[in-house]
Scaffold this motif. Structure first.
Motif, mmCIF file in Angstrom:
data_model
loop_
_atom_site.group_PDB
_atom_site.id
_atom_site.type_symbol
_atom_site.label_atom_id
_atom_site.label_comp_id
_atom_site.label_asym_id
_atom_site.label_seq_id
_atom_site.Cartn_x
_atom_site.Cartn_y
_atom_site.Cartn_z
ATOM 1 N N THR A 52 -5.486 3.296 -28.930
ATOM 2 C CA THR A 52 -5.378 2.454 -27.749
ATOM 3 C C THR A 52 -6.750 1.913 -27.364
ATOM 4 O O THR A 52 -7.772 2.401 -27.841
ATOM 5 C CB THR A 52 -4.823 3.233 -26.538
ATOM 6 O OG1 THR A 52 -5.772 4.233 -26.156
ATOM 7 C CG2 THR A 52 -3.481 3.859 -26.842
ATOM 8 N N HIS A 53 -6.755 0.933 -26.485
ATOM 9 C CA HIS A 53 -7.974 0.495 -25.826
ATOM 10 C C HIS A 53 -8.244 1.468 -24.684
ATOM 11 O O HIS A 53 -7.339 2.186 -24.249
ATOM 12 C CB HIS A 53 -7.801 -0.918 -25.268
ATOM 13 C CG HIS A 53 -7.546 -1.932 -26.335
ATOM 14 N ND1 HIS A 53 -6.275 -2.256 -26.764
ATOM 15 C CD2 HIS A 53 -8.405 -2.675 -27.065
ATOM 16 C CE1 HIS A 53 -6.368 -3.168 -27.707
ATOM 17 N NE2 HIS A 53 -7.650 -3.437 -27.919
ATOM 18 N N GLU A 54 -9.466 1.474 -24.174
ATOM 19 C CA GLU A 54 -9.747 2.333 -23.028
ATOM 20 C C GLU A 54 -8.887 1.892 -21.844
ATOM 21 O O GLU A 54 -8.783 0.704 -21.557
ATOM 22 C CB GLU A 54 -11.229 2.272 -22.643
ATOM 23 C CG GLU A 54 -11.551 3.233 -21.510
ATOM 24 C CD GLU A 54 -13.029 3.278 -21.192
ATOM 25 O OE1 GLU A 54 -13.672 4.264 -21.574
ATOM 26 O OE2 GLU A 54 -13.518 2.311 -20.571
ATOM 27 N N HIS A 55 -8.246 2.867 -21.214
ATOM 28 C CA HIS A 55 -7.388 2.589 -20.066
ATOM 29 C C HIS A 55 -7.363 3.805 -19.152
ATOM 30 O O HIS A 55 -7.851 4.871 -19.525
ATOM 31 C CB HIS A 55 -5.974 2.216 -20.521
ATOM 32 C CG HIS A 55 -5.298 3.298 -21.296
ATOM 33 N ND1 HIS A 55 -5.475 3.461 -22.662
ATOM 34 C CD2 HIS A 55 -4.470 4.293 -20.913
ATOM 35 C CE1 HIS A 55 -4.767 4.502 -23.074
ATOM 36 N NE2 HIS A 55 -4.147 5.036 -22.033
ATOM 37 N N SER A 56 -6.775 3.635 -17.960
ATOM 38 C CA SER A 56 -6.727 4.708 -16.973
ATOM 39 C C SER A 56 -5.302 4.995 -16.553
ATOM 40 O O SER A 56 -4.466 4.095 -16.515
ATOM 41 C CB SER A 56 -7.526 4.320 -15.731
ATOM 42 O OG SER A 56 -8.876 4.150 -16.044
ATOM 43 N N HIS A 57 -5.063 6.264 -16.225
ATOM 44 C CA HIS A 57 -3.791 6.700 -15.654
ATOM 45 C C HIS A 57 -4.100 7.431 -14.352
ATOM 46 O O HIS A 57 -5.041 8.226 -14.309
ATOM 47 C CB HIS A 57 -3.079 7.704 -16.572
ATOM 48 C CG HIS A 57 -2.650 7.163 -17.884
ATOM 49 N ND1 HIS A 57 -1.494 6.423 -18.041
ATOM 50 C CD2 HIS A 57 -3.204 7.264 -19.110
ATOM 51 C CE1 HIS A 57 -1.371 6.096 -19.325
ATOM 52 N NE2 HIS A 57 -2.392 6.588 -19.995
ATOM 53 N N PRO A 58 -3.281 7.235 -13.318
ATOM 54 C CA PRO A 58 -3.368 8.141 -12.174
ATOM 55 C C PRO A 58 -2.785 9.485 -12.629
ATOM 56 O O PRO A 58 -2.352 9.615 -13.782
ATOM 57 C CB PRO A 58 -2.471 7.455 -11.139
ATOM 58 C CG PRO A 58 -1.486 6.681 -11.947
ATOM 59 C CD PRO A 58 -2.241 6.237 -13.190
ATOM 60 N N ALA A 59 -2.734 10.480 -11.764
ATOM 61 C CA ALA A 59 -2.109 11.754 -12.116
ATOM 62 C C ALA A 59 -0.725 11.469 -12.717
ATOM 63 O O ALA A 59 -0.012 10.563 -12.265
ATOM 64 C CB ALA A 59 -1.989 12.637 -10.888
ATOM 65 N N PHE A 60 -0.370 12.227 -13.766
ATOM 66 C CA PHE A 60 0.901 11.950 -14.444
ATOM 67 C C PHE A 60 1.512 13.210 -15.041
ATOM 68 O O PHE A 60 0.839 14.221 -15.247
ATOM 69 C CB PHE A 60 0.717 10.891 -15.539
ATOM 70 C CG PHE A 60 -0.168 11.311 -16.682
ATOM 71 C CD1 PHE A 60 0.348 11.931 -17.812
ATOM 72 C CD2 PHE A 60 -1.538 11.068 -16.645
ATOM 73 C CE1 PHE A 60 -0.475 12.304 -18.873
ATOM 74 C CE2 PHE A 60 -2.370 11.435 -17.687
ATOM 75 C CZ PHE A 60 -1.834 12.058 -18.807
ATOM 76 N N VAL A 61 2.801 13.103 -15.350
ATOM 77 C CA VAL A 61 3.533 14.110 -16.112
ATOM 78 C C VAL A 61 3.977 13.428 -17.395
ATOM 79 O O VAL A 61 4.493 12.312 -17.368
ATOM 80 C CB VAL A 61 4.759 14.637 -15.332
ATOM 81 C CG1 VAL A 61 5.592 15.576 -16.200
ATOM 82 C CG2 VAL A 61 4.316 15.333 -14.051
ATOM 83 N N LEU A 62 3.752 14.098 -18.529
ATOM 84 C CA LEU A 62 4.111 13.565 -19.840
ATOM 85 C C LEU A 62 5.206 14.442 -20.436
ATOM 86 O O LEU A 62 5.116 15.674 -20.377
ATOM 87 C CB LEU A 62 2.883 13.580 -20.753
ATOM 88 C CG LEU A 62 3.071 13.109 -22.187
ATOM 89 C CD1 LEU A 62 1.809 12.403 -22.656
ATOM 90 C CD2 LEU A 62 3.382 14.268 -23.114
ATOM 91 N N TYR A 63 6.236 13.821 -21.000
ATOM 92 C CA TYR A 63 7.319 14.527 -21.692
ATOM 93 C C TYR A 63 7.353 14.025 -23.133
ATOM 94 O O TYR A 63 7.541 12.823 -23.380
ATOM 95 C CB TYR A 63 8.661 14.266 -21.009
ATOM 96 C CG TYR A 63 9.816 14.930 -21.723
ATOM 97 C CD1 TYR A 63 10.022 16.301 -21.636
ATOM 98 C CD2 TYR A 63 10.693 14.186 -22.502
ATOM 99 C CE1 TYR A 63 11.065 16.918 -22.296
ATOM 100 C CE2 TYR A 63 11.750 14.784 -23.171
ATOM 101 C CZ TYR A 63 11.932 16.152 -23.061
ATOM 102 O OH TYR A 63 12.966 16.758 -23.726
ATOM 103 N N ALA A 64 7.147 14.935 -24.083
ATOM 104 C CA ALA A 64 7.123 14.572 -25.507
ATOM 105 C C ALA A 64 8.549 14.512 -26.059
ATOM 106 O O ALA A 64 9.287 15.496 -25.986
ATOM 107 C CB ALA A 64 6.310 15.589 -26.289
ATOM 108 N N LEU A 65 8.907 13.377 -26.622
ATOM 109 C CA LEU A 65 10.228 13.216 -27.227
ATOM 110 C C LEU A 65 10.242 13.642 -28.689
ATOM 111 O O LEU A 65 11.304 13.969 -29.226
ATOM 112 C CB LEU A 65 10.685 11.761 -27.098
ATOM 113 C CG LEU A 65 10.906 11.296 -25.654
ATOM 114 C CD1 LEU A 65 11.062 9.783 -25.598
ATOM 115 C CD2 LEU A 65 12.111 11.983 -25.058
ATOM 116 N N VAL A 66 9.075 13.631 -29.325
ATOM 117 C CA VAL A 66 8.929 14.003 -30.736
ATOM 118 C C VAL A 66 7.634 14.800 -30.898
ATOM 119 O O VAL A 66 6.753 14.722 -30.047
ATOM 120 C CB VAL A 66 8.886 12.752 -31.652
ATOM 121 C CG1 VAL A 66 10.185 11.952 -31.561
ATOM 122 C CG2 VAL A 66 7.691 11.869 -31.315
ATOM 123 N N PRO A 67 7.474 15.534 -31.997
ATOM 124 C CA PRO A 67 6.191 16.211 -32.235
ATOM 125 C C PRO A 67 5.129 15.202 -32.683
ATOM 126 O O PRO A 67 5.434 14.259 -33.417
ATOM 127 C CB PRO A 67 6.510 17.204 -33.353
ATOM 128 C CG PRO A 67 7.709 16.660 -34.042
ATOM 129 C CD PRO A 67 8.464 15.846 -33.025
#
Length: 123
Positions: A52-67
């Motif tokens: 990816t290019h450099e980017h920002s996220h606020p606080a987040f929850v990530l859910y992995a759909l695949v390994p």
């Protein structure tokens, strides 16, 4: 005249902040599934070797759909290696990074970004 110059300067300085939105910087990988005044839900997909290019996220929850396996490069040179199994969930405080798929499988996750002022209370 000073007011106009100040507004122009502030507007110009804020432009890089908008460019750091991952949907803008990497629209080929991120799509918005849902958004309201509390959260934004993103779908993210990439292939092995993609970055990816450099980017920002606020606080987040990530859910992995695949390994998958990723390398995150943070400002200042810090590197974080992460490996997920399908079904793994991660909470992260706000961060700016460049992500790279360093595994042998595609990445596919759902991210729920928290917006500022979000109430944690139950109604």
């Amino acid at each position: 005249m000073k007011n106009i110059l100040a507004i122009f300067t502030l507007s110009f300085m804020a432009m890089p902040l908008f460019a750091q939105d991952p949907v803008v910087s990497d629209g080929d990988k991120y799509s918005v599934l849902f958004e309201n005044d509390k959260v934004r839900v993103l779908d993210y997909k990439d292939m092995p070797g993609e970055k990816t290019h450099e980017h920002s996220h606020p606080a987040f929850v990530l859910y992995a759909l695949v390994p998958f396996k990723r390398k995150l490069m943070l400002p200042g040179g810090k590197v974080i290696m992460r490996e997920f199994k399908a079904g793994d969930v991660l909470y992260s405080d706000a961060q700016t990074h460049v992500g790279e798929n360093v595994g042998e499988t595609p990445t596919h996750v759902i991210m729920v970004e928290m917006k500022s002022g979000m109430s944690m209370g139950v109604k």
